[in-house]
Every structure is written in C-alpha cells, then in structure tokens.
Design an enzyme around this catalytic site. Sequence first.
Site, PDB file in Angstrom:
ATOM      1  N   HIS A 100      32.805  61.322  -1.587  1.00  0.00           N
ATOM      2  CA  HIS A 100      33.513  60.098  -1.190  1.00  0.00           C
ATOM      3  C   HIS A 100      33.158  58.942  -2.107  1.00  0.00           C
ATOM      4  O   HIS A 100      32.041  58.422  -2.070  1.00  0.00           O
ATOM      5  CB  HIS A 100      33.185  59.723   0.261  1.00  0.00           C
ATOM      6  CG  HIS A 100      34.053  58.619   0.783  1.00  0.00           C
ATOM      7  ND1 HIS A 100      35.026  58.826   1.729  1.00  0.00           N
ATOM      8  CD2 HIS A 100      34.117  57.304   0.469  1.00  0.00           C
ATOM      9  CE1 HIS A 100      35.650  57.678   1.976  1.00  0.00           C
ATOM     10  NE2 HIS A 100      35.111  56.740   1.219  1.00  0.00           N
ATOM     11  N   GLU A 122      36.074  53.955  10.718  1.00  0.00           N
ATOM     12  CA  GLU A 122      34.996  53.194  10.057  1.00  0.00           C
ATOM     13  C   GLU A 122      34.891  51.867  10.793  1.00  0.00           C
ATOM     14  O   GLU A 122      35.390  50.833  10.355  1.00  0.00           O
ATOM     15  CB  GLU A 122      35.288  52.977   8.569  1.00  0.00           C
ATOM     16  CG  GLU A 122      34.097  52.344   7.836  1.00  0.00           C
ATOM     17  CD  GLU A 122      34.354  52.098   6.361  1.00  0.00           C
ATOM     18  OE1 GLU A 122      35.483  52.306   5.910  1.00  0.00           O
ATOM     19  OE2 GLU A 122      33.411  51.685   5.671  1.00  0.00           O
ATOM     20  N   ASP A 151      30.292  56.444  -1.906  1.00  0.00           N
ATOM     21  CA  ASP A 151      31.302  55.469  -1.477  1.00  0.00           C
ATOM     22  C   ASP A 151      31.484  54.339  -2.485  1.00  0.00           C
ATOM     23  O   ASP A 151      32.573  54.142  -3.013  1.00  0.00           O
ATOM     24  CB  ASP A 151      30.959  54.918  -0.081  1.00  0.00           C
ATOM     25  CG  ASP A 151      32.164  54.305   0.641  1.00  0.00           C
ATOM     26  OD1 ASP A 151      33.269  54.305   0.065  1.00  0.00           O
ATOM     27  OD2 ASP A 151      32.009  53.844   1.783  1.00  0.00           O
ATOM     28  N   HIS A 160      34.967  55.409  -4.617  1.00  0.00           N
ATOM     29  CA  HIS A 160      36.108  54.539  -4.972  1.00  0.00           C
ATOM     30  C   HIS A 160      35.986  54.151  -6.440  1.00  0.00           C
ATOM     31  O   HIS A 160      35.390  53.132  -6.772  1.00  0.00           O
ATOM     32  CB  HIS A 160      36.137  53.287  -4.088  1.00  0.00           C
ATOM     33  CG  HIS A 160      36.419  53.606  -2.656  1.00  0.00           C
ATOM     34  ND1 HIS A 160      37.686  53.556  -2.122  1.00  0.00           N
ATOM     35  CD2 HIS A 160      35.609  54.027  -1.659  1.00  0.00           C
ATOM     36  CE1 HIS A 160      37.636  53.917  -0.842  1.00  0.00           C
ATOM     37  NE2 HIS A 160      36.385  54.206  -0.540  1.00  0.00           N
ATOM     38  N   HIS A 217      39.747  57.944   5.581  1.00  0.00           N
ATOM     39  CA  HIS A 217      38.805  56.984   6.140  1.00  0.00           C
ATOM     40  C   HIS A 217      39.130  56.961   7.630  1.00  0.00           C
ATOM     41  O   HIS A 217      40.241  56.598   8.010  1.00  0.00           O
ATOM     42  CB  HIS A 217      39.024  55.605   5.548  1.00  0.00           C
ATOM     43  CG  HIS A 217      38.516  55.463   4.143  1.00  0.00           C
ATOM     44  ND1 HIS A 217      39.051  56.135   3.089  1.00  0.00           N
ATOM     45  CD2 HIS A 217      37.496  54.714   3.632  1.00  0.00           C
ATOM     46  CE1 HIS A 217      38.383  55.816   1.988  1.00  0.00           C
ATOM     47  NE2 HIS A 217      37.437  54.962   2.288  1.00  0.00           N
ATOM     48  N   GLN A 220      44.930  51.684   1.430  1.00  0.00           N
ATOM     49  CA  GLN A 220      43.906  50.715   1.865  1.00  0.00           C
ATOM     50  C   GLN A 220      44.428  49.698   2.880  1.00  0.00           C
ATOM     51  O   GLN A 220      43.722  49.323   3.810  1.00  0.00           O
ATOM     52  CB  GLN A 220      43.348  49.973   0.638  1.00  0.00           C
ATOM     53  CG  GLN A 220      42.435  48.806   0.940  1.00  0.00           C
ATOM     54  CD  GLN A 220      41.023  49.220   1.307  1.00  0.00           C
ATOM     55  OE1 GLN A 220      40.244  49.634   0.460  1.00  0.00           O
ATOM     56  NE2 GLN A 220      40.685  49.132   2.585  1.00  0.00           N
TER      57      GLN A 220
HETATM   58 ZN    ZN Z   1      35.546  54.688   1.269  1.00  0.00          ZN
END
Ligand code: ZN
Length: 427
Positions: free
Chosen positions: A56, A212, A308, A58, A209, A151
């Site tokens: 995971h 979260e 992450d 970005h 995701h 997102q």
């Molecule tokens: Zn993430």
Amino acid sequence: MDLVIRNASLADGASGIDIAIEGERIAAVGPRLEVAGALEIDAGGDLVSAPFVDAHFHMDATLSYGLPRVNQSGTLLEGIALWGELKPQLVQEALIERAMQYCDWAVARGLLAIRSHVDICDDSLLAVEALLEVRRRVAPYIDLQLVAFPQDGLLRSPTAFTNLKRAIAMGVDVVGGIPHFERTMADGAASVKLLCEFAAEQGLRVDMHCDESDDPLSRHIETLAAETLRLGMQGRVAGSHLTSMHSMDNYYVSKLLPLIAESGVAAIANPLINITLQGRHDSYPKRRGMTRVPELMAAGVDVAFGHDCVMDPWYGLGSGDMLEVAHMGLHVAQMTGQEAMRRCYDAVTTTPARILGLEGYGIAPGCQADLVLLDAASPVEAIRLRAARRLVLRRGRVVSEAPSQAATLTLPGRPQRVDFRLGRRTE
Ligand SMILES: [Zn+2]
C-alpha cells in the site's frame, strides 16, 4: 551456475543453506550444494530473504512534502485538502522525477515490489500517465502495481467513475475505492458494489481504502466481504486500513472476523500512518486506531503492513524501509512474542507478495532470483536493527550494495568494533 550464495539463513529458520542461481531464476536451494558458481557470495550465516513488498503506497504524492505547504494539523482530512491544492500544480516530469527517486530508495532498501494507488479524480489523468511511465521505466528492477484510486469519492466526484474506467483502459492494474469518504453510508456501500462488479467483469483485483476512520459504525468492510463472496472474487480483494475495526463493538467484530476470513479478503494495515492519523478527535485515552492485526491473523486472514506515505501531505518521514514499517506494526499491535514478530516480517514480505499475486516470489527452485542479504541472522533481528541491506539482487544481478551498520569505537579498554548484534563472533 552463474551465482551461488553460500551459508545463508532463511526467514523460515533454516541455516547453512546454499542458493544456486542460473540466469534470472533460482536453480537449487539446499545445504552445501555441490555446484560451482561463476560468482560465489558467502552470506556468513546471515539472513537471505525474498525482497520486501509494499502492499500500500501513494507514489503520485511521494516526496512532495512541503508542496505547496506543510500539513499544520497533521490530520487525514487536512492532508486530503492539501493534496487537492497540490494536484492542479502537479507537473508530469516533476512527478516522474520524484517517483523515480523514491524507487531508487526502495531498491536500496531491498523493496522490489510496490502496489501504489494513483488518484484518478483529476480529469487530465496526468498522475496516471506519469506513473504508467514510471512503471515502464522501473520494470527491470521493481514490480510496480497501480491501483485506480478515486480520492475524492467515486460517487461524490462527478467524473470519478468515468476516469477510473479510463485509467483501467490505459493499463492501471487494480480497482480502488474509498467508501467511507462518500457522502453517506448508503453511497459508500453502493460504491463498493459498483466497483466490485466492474472489477469482476474486467477480471481485475480490488484494493479499497476501506473504513479509514475512527467511527465504529463505518462497516464498509462487511459489504466488501459480502460482494467478494457474491461475485466469486475470493483471493483477489483487499481492504486497506480498516481502522474503524479498532473502535468497533467486540460483539459485532466476533461476527465480522469469520465473514472476512470466509470471503478471502486480505487486510492491509498501515502502521506508521494509522498511529499518526487515527485518534485525532480523542483527548485521553487516545485510540491507536490500527486495525485488529493479531485477531485477523488468528482468524486466517492475510494481513500485510504497507508504508502508505513517505514525505507527502500526510506524513513527513519515511525512507522506503519496510523493516521500519514492520517495527512500528509490531509495537502498535503489541505483537512481541517471537512467533508474532516473525509474522510481522511475513507482513512485509510473503503475505503482500500473495496479495499482489506476484509470480515466482520466494526462495525455492524456479523462483525469480530476487534476494536480499541482510546484516542480521534472523527476521526478528532484522526488525530490531532495521538491518542494513548488504546486497540486493534482482533477477540474479546485484542492484544495490551497502556496508553493515557496525561502528568503530575509540573508548579505553573497550573493543574497537561495535555491531549491535549479539552472539556474533567479533574479531
Ligand atoms: Zn492510502
């Protein structure tokens, strides 16, 4: 043989093992192999591991820390807002350059497979194009798997679903989602259904995701598991973060855990980021917020630890070191027994390799000759020391070398060499 590594310890506890490599693959593994290598490397009893895998990440945001400003509150939501300010300013070449620099760090850390989410909510899909280019450039040394990540919300952002389909058509590998960020719980559940149906139809993996949040009523993981079962996608779906599980009612969790196990949905916790971002609305006591890692593992669920973020709107630290991730995961989950610590090592190696569906991962005849020689004797020692990666091999070739972390002391009456390892002979 092209290369033989002698006298290695393996992550499963075996020691005195030789590994013979022919071309890009491992040809043989065993004690004292009677083969000669054109090149021979003495591991000296140290750990030789399959490479680290980050389930995971970005990569479109990495190394952008401070652009256009730093996250003052340190919260997830300010990070998302900050990323929204940065997005219109993104330039493809600069994004590629930052991602390539991160990949250099990754290789030096023995991190040779990364699943990165890429935000598809910008209609230009600039970040998608950039990371597809990065995937092509790093393919000789890193397996980069991309997830189409809405997102701003699949339903909340008017063009997100169209853009997500465009990104998949351009070559992005995995379907992403963010159900807890949709306007309502009902929209969140609807987004999970839409995305799973789309992925099933396309024969793709899913990694969302999911939950979260510190809200114990954020239960999209339940829908994700049920949809996975309904569509027959067992083994191809992951829920990332799942932090609301930390705060859920125990009775509900006692029903949820077997459902997740039955569905074959994998869990990806992100310890550095979860411990940083969760519990922000609490005073004291303050929740840790990471998902229920040992309980998920005990139920038979695959649990990986992801990095992450590294130096981006959400997190100002990090260097691509999955041992640092395992180290934090172990602490937050209080997995301090010997076997539990070994499972935290698995959570940054073999388990994410399974979640990504990597071909030929492992140390066995026929596997890819992708290996890391650590300055440690065992997985637990590697985590304790965040051990130096003395050698990193990709497809049988050395791609990175680093010295051990030993230091030279100048203290009267004390040894000159200090290397932080117990039980190793000092000369
Ligand atoms: Zn993430």
